[in-house]
Design a protein around this motif. Structure first.
Motif, mmCIF file in Angstrom:
data_model
loop_
_atom_site.group_PDB
_atom_site.id
_atom_site.type_symbol
_atom_site.label_atom_id
_atom_site.label_comp_id
_atom_site.label_asym_id
_atom_site.label_seq_id
_atom_site.Cartn_x
_atom_site.Cartn_y
_atom_site.Cartn_z
ATOM 1 N N THR A 53 -6.849 -22.884 -34.249
ATOM 2 C CA THR A 53 -7.292 -21.674 -34.938
ATOM 3 C C THR A 53 -6.172 -20.640 -35.019
ATOM 4 O OG1 THR A 53 -8.250 -21.052 -32.795
ATOM 5 C CG2 THR A 53 -9.753 -21.890 -34.472
ATOM 6 N N THR A 54 -5.225 -20.726 -34.119
ATOM 7 C CA THR A 54 -4.087 -19.808 -34.130
ATOM 8 C C THR A 54 -2.788 -20.593 -33.951
ATOM 9 O OG1 THR A 54 -5.457 -18.096 -33.076
ATOM 10 C CG2 THR A 54 -3.072 -17.742 -33.089
ATOM 11 N N MET A 55 -1.810 -20.246 -34.759
ATOM 12 C CA MET A 55 -0.492 -20.861 -34.624
ATOM 13 C C MET A 55 0.562 -19.771 -34.539
ATOM 14 S SD MET A 55 -0.468 -24.271 -36.994
ATOM 15 C CE MET A 55 -1.250 -25.777 -36.429
ATOM 16 N N PHE A 56 1.636 -20.077 -33.849
ATOM 17 C CA PHE A 56 2.709 -19.115 -33.623
ATOM 18 C C PHE A 56 4.037 -19.728 -34.053
ATOM 19 C CE2 PHE A 56 0.051 -16.475 -30.880
ATOM 20 C CZ PHE A 56 -0.871 -17.382 -30.410
ATOM 21 N N TRP A 57 4.899 -18.883 -34.562
ATOM 22 C CA TRP A 57 6.248 -19.323 -34.915
ATOM 23 C C TRP A 57 7.266 -18.536 -34.094
ATOM 24 C CZ3 TRP A 57 7.485 -23.516 -37.703
ATOM 25 C CH2 TRP A 57 6.478 -24.091 -38.501
ATOM 26 N N TYR A 58 8.182 -19.297 -33.475
ATOM 27 C CA TYR A 58 9.234 -18.709 -32.663
ATOM 28 C C TYR A 58 10.587 -19.107 -33.240
ATOM 29 C CZ TYR A 58 5.736 -17.997 -28.929
ATOM 30 O OH TYR A 58 4.632 -17.612 -28.191
ATOM 31 N N ARG A 59 11.588 -18.323 -32.867
ATOM 32 C CA ARG A 59 12.967 -18.638 -33.253
ATOM 33 C C ARG A 59 13.806 -18.541 -31.979
ATOM 34 N NH1 ARG A 59 15.507 -15.090 -37.969
ATOM 35 N NH2 ARG A 59 14.830 -13.444 -36.553
ATOM 36 N N GLN A 60 14.762 -19.441 -31.857
ATOM 37 C CA GLN A 60 15.605 -19.440 -30.676
ATOM 38 C C GLN A 60 17.054 -19.668 -31.081
ATOM 39 O OE1 GLN A 60 14.885 -22.607 -27.788
ATOM 40 N NE2 GLN A 60 15.400 -21.222 -26.087
ATOM 41 N N PHE A 61 17.889 -18.666 -30.813
ATOM 42 C CA PHE A 61 19.317 -18.800 -31.056
ATOM 43 C C PHE A 61 19.968 -19.424 -29.828
ATOM 44 C CE2 PHE A 61 19.426 -16.942 -35.110
ATOM 45 C CZ PHE A 61 18.555 -15.873 -35.135
#
Lengths: 117, 114
Positions: free
Chosen positions: A31-39
């Motif tokens: 029901t919920t999704m998250f987007w992350y970024r990692q340098f």
């Protein structure tokens, strides 16, 4: 635990092109999704939260017109990096959770490494 | 969400217990302690979470102090495959406005050596 997949696992593109990354929950409804970024050598930074059927909520400093998120079904969310530039090169990771009782964990995908030339 | 403090890095011999500390002195009553780990170039993996009681699962044990201001993740018999970055995160329980958001700090780089 529940499985989250991402596609592609890596992508190389030219500057100015758009890239779409898919995130799927394989054995549960997210029901919920998250987007992350990692340098490189840094921690994960949350970019946005999306609930199925509604607009994503972006974190401060993340351009919503550049990082388009679509969460059209309970098992699929997509992140489109529009007009990508070299500074967008990063490791993009999605995660998913369900609101079913007892499920407090967030399950993460394996990540997508984007390189913009 | 409350901030956490972890050592930057730790070493552990294979087969020995790895004890990873975490300080969360500003934790509030409705916040859980979560532990995730990230093996190089992979997505984070959930390990364990707890509120105030000690918890154990097939991966690890979580010891939370009585005042809840710190906790320790214990890997009872570390293997080379446990080499990873370990993140201690506190998160508001269901009902809070940031429920579901995991905020990652810098974590602890655990290196398990032969």
């Amino acid at each position: 635990g529940a499985v989250v997949s991402q596609h592609p696992s890596w992508v190389i593109c030219k500057s100015g092109t758009s890239v779409k990354i898919e995130c799927r929950s394989l054995d549960f409804q997210a029901t919920t999704m998250f987007w992350y970024r990692q340098f490189p050598k840094q921690s994960l930074m949350l970019m946005a939260t999306s609930n199925e059927g509604s607009k994503a909520t972006y974190e401060q400093g993340v351009e919503k017109d550049k990082f388009l998120i679509n969460h059209a079904s309970l098992t699929l969310s997509t992140l489109t990096v529009t007009s990508a530039h070299p500074e967008d090169s990063s490791f993009y990771i999605c995660s998913a959770k369900t609101h079913l009782a007892g499920y407090n964990e967030q399950f993460f995908g394996p990540g997508t490494r984007l390189t913009v030339l | 969400d409350a901030k956490t403090t972890q050592p930057t890095s730790m070493d552990c011999a294979e087969g020995r217990a790895a004890n990873l500390p975490c300080n969360h002195s500003t934790i509030s009553g409705n916040e859980y302690v979560y532990w995730y780990r990230q093996i190089h170039s992979q997505g984070p993996q959930y390990i364990i979470h707890g509120l105030k009681n000690n918890e154990t699962n097939e991966m690890a044990s979580l010891i939370i102090t009585e005042d809840r201001k710190s906790s320790t993740l214990i890997l009872p018999h570390a293997t080379l495959r446990d080499t990873a970055v370990y993140y201690c995160i506190v998160r508001i329980r269901a009902g809070g406005t940031s429920y579901g958001k995991l905020t990652f700090g810098q974590g602890t780089i655990l290196t398990v050596h032969p």
